[in-house]
Design an enzyme around this catalytic site. Structure first.
Site, PDB file in Angstrom:
ATOM      1  CB  CYS A 184      -0.944  -0.015   1.210  1.00  0.00           C
ATOM      2  SG  CYS A 184      -1.993   1.441   1.294  1.00  0.00           S
ATOM      3  CB  CYS A 187      -0.642   2.448   4.049  1.00  0.00           C
ATOM      4  SG  CYS A 187      -2.134   1.730   3.392  1.00  0.00           S
ATOM      5  CG  ASP A 188       3.173   1.199   4.490  1.00  0.00           C
ATOM      6  OD1 ASP A 188       2.737   1.739   5.526  1.00  0.00           O
ATOM      7  OD2 ASP A 188       3.005  -0.001   4.234  1.00  0.00           O
TER       8      ASP A 188
END
Ligand code: NAP
Length: 362
Positions: A184, A187-188
């Site tokens: 992701c 997300c990251d």
């Protein structure tokens, strides 16, 4: 940590005030946690039916499932939540979540899920570990088969999520979740500022992830096993023309390096034509080769699209063609796939279930 031992047994609910009410148990065997029993046919007499008809059974404990549990719990529906093999869902494999509204300093993914679970428990949600293997939504109450047990429910919210497809190369599993392998970018990605990273895949997800990562990373290798992307033309054009993205064509991943150090140090790739191998010196590996929605046990009775994702009825994100049965989160969404959108769908499904129960219980 989640405490499975602390899962509440919960009081028996009053039975449905309709003809579909209490169903006799085949034996008085206590209702144990469901065990896998894949070779047992769904409706044989080896199953043990609960005499309790749940108001609402929520399948899944990711953002969608737990939000549905909070809302139905708060509506006094005493929901039963079935948690499967990855309690807390995909966020529990993420280190820090920086884009969930309300957390200006970010929040640990595992902690966020624990908070949601605690909040749901506070409003009376009960949790039980089980694997749903098949369902009968043609009956009233609805039936969910978990191993040798049958759970009866007036309404059902399915929030089983989707699992990222992985390549399976050595090092990928060992370095997944906080050690450099992730699925992701949203997300990251921000953790890879001024670093070189690799994205594996050739579809829209890979193109999108690669483009997103250009905001942070110094360089993004887009590793694809063919010589053209399968992504839509507009996404492919954007990705291939971006100055920070270098496409590594005809390259299959061989291994993620860095297992000994506990952090990604490179991605080993092989030319699919010549067999020549080389290592891309990257600190992050983003696997973007698609998702597998966890819809298997329900796909025979609910509509799914060609990718296996639930297809809600037209005009709704969560309603299915079976009255009282709703879907929420990544199992029904291959477009947004965010914690907050899954939570939103969980909320919608809960409100729908609540209204449906109110209408049908008079
Ligand atoms: P996808 O279209 O199925 O693409 C998966 C990619 O991964 C393919 O290029 C495939 O290679 C590659 N792949 C599969 N297994 C692999 C392996 N073991 N090793 C290396 N590569 C492997 O999946 P997706 O990109 O997640 O997209 C899924 C759906 O969502 C699509 O319909 C897509 O259009 C849609 N989507 C849309 C958007 C958007 O509109 N913004 C964004 C994301 C996704 P091959 O090409 O060789 O098969």
């Amino acid at each position: 940590m989640f405490s499975f031992a602390g899962a509440l047994a919960g009081p028996a609910l009053p039975s449905f005030a309709s003809a579909s009410g209490t169903v006799q148990t085949e034996t008085n065997r206590p209702l144990a946690g469901c065990q896998a029993a894949a070779d047992v046919s769904p409706w044989s007499f080896t199953h043990f039916m609960s005499s309790t008809v749940e108001n609402v059974v929520i399948v899944g404990t990711g953002c969608a499932g737990l939000t549905a549990a909070i809302y139905t719990g708060r509506a006094n529906l005493n929901p039963l939540v079935i948690e499967g093999s990855l309690p807390g869902g995909q966020l529990t494999t993420t280190s820090e979540v920086e884009n969930f509204p309300g957390f200006p300093h970010g929040v640990d993914g595992f902690q966020l899920m624990q908070n949601l679970r605690e909040q749901a428990t506070k409003f009376g949600a009960r949790f039980e570990q089980a694997q749903v293997q098949s369902v009968d939504f043609g009956s009233s109450p609805r039936r969910l088969v978990c191993g040798d047990r049958v759970i009866l429910a007036k309404s059902v919210i399915i929030a089983t999520g989707a699992s990222p497809r992985m390549t399976g190369v050595p090092g990928e599993k060992e370095l997944y979740g906080g050690k450099g392998v992730t699925t992701c970018a949203t997300c990251d990605g921000a953790f890879y500022r001024k670093m070189d990273v690799a994205v594996i895949g050739g579809g829209d997800s890979a193109a999108e992830e690669a483009l997103f990562l250009t905001r942070f990373a110094s360089k993004v290798y887009l590793v694809h096993r063919r010589d053209t992307l399968r992504a839509s033309k507009i996404m492919a054009d954007r990705a291939t023309s971006h100055p920070k993205i270098e496409c590594v064509w005809n390259a299959a991943p061989v291994a993620v390096e860095g297992v000994e150090q506990g952090a990604v140090s490179g991605l080993r790739v092989k030319d699919v034509h010549t067999g020549a191998e080389r290592t891309l010196a990257v600190k992050g590996v983003f696997v973007a080769i698609g998702h597998v929605p966890n819809t298997g046990p329900f796909a025979a009775v609910l509509d799914v699209d060609e990718g296996g994702y639930f297809k809600p009825v037209v005009g709704s994100q969560v309603r299915t063609r079976m009255p009282g049965v709703y879907v929420a989160g990544d199992c029904a969404d291959h477009v947004y796939r965010q914690a907050i959108t899954a939570a939103g769908m969980g909320c919608q499904a809960a409100i729908e279930a609540e209204r449906w129960l109110a209408e049908h219980e008079g």
